[in-house]
Motif scaffolding. Structure first.
Motif, PDB file in Angstrom:
ATOM      1  N   GLU A 147       7.926 -21.745 -22.431  1.00  0.00           N
ATOM      2  CA  GLU A 147       7.408 -23.007 -21.898  1.00  0.00           C
ATOM      3  C   GLU A 147       7.571 -24.136 -22.913  1.00  0.00           C
ATOM      4  N   GLU A 148       7.275 -23.838 -24.176  1.00  0.00           N
ATOM      5  CA  GLU A 148       7.467 -24.844 -25.219  1.00  0.00           C
ATOM      6  C   GLU A 148       8.942 -25.215 -25.357  1.00  0.00           C
ATOM      7  N   ALA A 202       9.879 -27.504 -22.530  1.00  0.00           N
ATOM      8  CA  ALA A 202       9.332 -28.844 -22.745  1.00  0.00           C
ATOM      9  C   ALA A 202      10.152 -29.627 -23.756  1.00  0.00           C
ATOM     10  N   LYS A 244      13.425 -30.915 -22.205  1.00  0.00           N
ATOM     11  CA  LYS A 244      13.271 -32.049 -21.293  1.00  0.00           C
ATOM     12  C   LYS A 244      13.436 -33.385 -22.017  1.00  0.00           C
ATOM     13  N   LYS A 245      13.215 -33.369 -23.321  1.00  0.00           N
ATOM     14  CA  LYS A 245      13.366 -34.605 -24.086  1.00  0.00           C
ATOM     15  C   LYS A 245      14.839 -34.863 -24.389  1.00  0.00           C
ATOM     16  N   GLU A 268      11.153 -29.548 -33.644  1.00  0.00           N
ATOM     17  CA  GLU A 268      11.657 -29.199 -32.309  1.00  0.00           C
ATOM     18  C   GLU A 268      13.124 -28.800 -32.355  1.00  0.00           C
TER      19      GLU A 268
END
Length: 482
Positions: free
Chosen positions: A103-104, A107, A110-111, A120
């Motif tokens: 999930e991380e 996320a 998505k950026k 990240e």
């Protein structure tokens, strides 16, 4: 009552007894009451109960626990991630399981890549390293560079995804392949290697996941692609563009796909090639024979160069052989030897001819050798041995013969034989010097040894007689007289 007040009261009482006439006779109950209450006017010692160690330890442990919990709550009060996880329904404590990591990961994807932090980017790189189809065909440096530009795509159920413009990893959902076999991630020249898309579960057993049985793994390798299966290619060729169905899949559910663009990989290869060519250009330009060469001629050589390493002690070329390449030393050094026929004494009146190698010098970094031997097919006059691990840029002789005649003539005019300034007399003189130095060292060592052992002198003991009860073991076979 304090002691001083008590003493004053007793003295006053005694004085009153001396001055006052004797009291009237008392009744028996009143006298008994006075005797009973009289000890209460003195200071009493407090009774101390025995120590209860276990209860104190428990009380102290509970106090420490409450203090640590209070400190932890104060620290968590400033951590916004705790509140975000509570809002999302996640447990604020404990390590992340695999689902949370995915999930991380989603996320972060998505950026836009430009909006991601260093942490990240590192997370994306670590997750990509768990995909076997990537790690088996890409180097770690390439994978780290590509991870900075990967994106995610969302495809609804029933969509057809063509993977001829990039490499895809299924993160969520199911997809069905159009064909059973897939071409390799990177199409090599003349390679027809193909592979069946593999599932992540058939390679990696996470701490939060259990390994699947072999029959389940075989099912995952079918046409139905599950999460962490892969498809697509990073090499965009005319054949790939003409047959896009080979890399196509149809989504059976709403899918989240990770895409590595083939254009980014092509740019990465182009940048790497430019960097290597710049390094080779600098290396060749630094060699003595190529300092005055025009840039266009050196660029022709750069396109033919291949890197090669020689271990320490490796004989790169022997004297009398034709070297099959031209070498430009990037790191390390090579030792140069010349052959000579010497004599070895076998008996007082007999000698034997032997071939010996005489050390003449070294070839250092940014030096080249083998141009004339490779172009003219002439025997090499020296023996070249790697003095340490040598990394060199080499050009094969068959590639040299394909150069244009102008570049070939330019190389023949500027290059010179390796250590060609040495004559046979120089080699013999060097050999005689080495032999004389060897004989002198032998004579010197023998003379010093004989002088030290003269009249029984042993190094470390002296020449005087020693009266020992038994002869030391290290002196039994010496010249010492006992």
């Amino acid at each position: 009552m304090p002691v001083s007040s008590l003493s004053s009261a007793i003295l006053a009482h005694m004085k009153a007894i001396n001055n006052v006439p004797p009291p009237l006779p008392r009744s028996v109950p009143a006298h008994s009451e006075l005797v009973k209450n009289y000890p209460k006017i003195f200071l009493q010692r407090k009774t101390r109960l025995p120590r209860l160690s276990k209860q104190e330890e428990k009380r102290k442990l509970s106090e420490d626990t409450e203090e640590s919990q209070r400190q932890q709550s104060e620290d968590d009060a400033h951590n916004i991630a705790i509140y975000v996880k509570q809002v999302l329904g996640c447990h604020p404590c404990g390590p992340k399981n695999f689902e949370e990591k995915v999930e991380e990961f989603l996320a972060i994807l998505k950026k836009l890549p430009i909006h991601r932090t260093l942490h990240e980017h590192k997370t994306v790189w670590k997750m990509l390293k768990t995909v076997p189809d990537l790690t088996s065909q890409l180097t770690d440096d390439h994978l780290k560079t590509l991870s900075k530009n990967v994106i995610s795509e969302t495809w609804i159920k029933g969509s057809t995804v063509v993977g001829n413009d990039g490499f895809y990893v299924i993160l969520k959902g199911l997809a069905r392949a159009q064909t059973q076999l897939y071409k390799s991630l990177i199409d090599e020249e003349g390679s027809s290697a193909k592979f069946i898309p593999q599932s992540f579960h058939s390679y990696v057993c996470s701490e939060d996941l259990q390994c699947e049985a072999p029959d389940q793994q075989a099912a995952l390798c079918g046409t139905l692609l599950r999460p962490w299966s892969t498809f697509g290619t990073l090499e965009v060729t005319a054949q790939v563009q003409s047959d896009p169905a080979v890399y196509s899949v149809v989504t059976e559910e709403d899918c989240e796909l990770l895409k590595i663009s083939a254009a980014n990989y092509a740019k990465l290869k182009s940048d790497k090639t430019k960097l290597e060519n710049k390094q080779i250009m600098k290396l060749i330009r630094g060699c003595p024979y190529y300092e005055e060469w025009p840039t266009l001629s050196i660029q022709e050589l750069v396109l033919l160069v291949k890197w090669k390493k020689f271990p320490r002690g490796h004989v790169i070329v022997e004297s009398g052989n034709i070297i099959p390449f031209v070498a430009y030393i990037n790191s390390g050094h090579c030792n140069i030897y010349r052959d000579i026929v010497g004599f070895v004494r076998l008996q007082p009146k007999r000698v034997k001819q032997v071939r010996k190698l005489v050390y003449m010098g070294q070839l250092q970094e940014q030096e080249s050798f083998g141009e004339l031997s490779a172009l003219l097919q002439l025997p090499f006059t020296c023996t070249v041995v790697a003095g340490e691990e040598v990394e060199a840029a080499v050009i094969q002789d068959k590639d040299l013969h394909e150069l244009d005649p102008v570049t070939q003539q330019l190389m023949l005019q500027t290059a010179k034989p390796t250590f060609g300034h040495l004559t046979d007399e120089d080699v013999r003189y060097k050999y005689l010097q080495k032999e004389l130095q060897k004989e002198w060292r032998t004579f010197k060592d023998k003379t010093v040894r004989d002088s030290l052992h003269y009249n029984g002198i042993v190094p470390g003991f002296g020449k005087w007689d020693h009266h020992w009860a038994s002869i030391p073991r290290n002196l039994k076979d010496t010249l010492v007289t006992y």
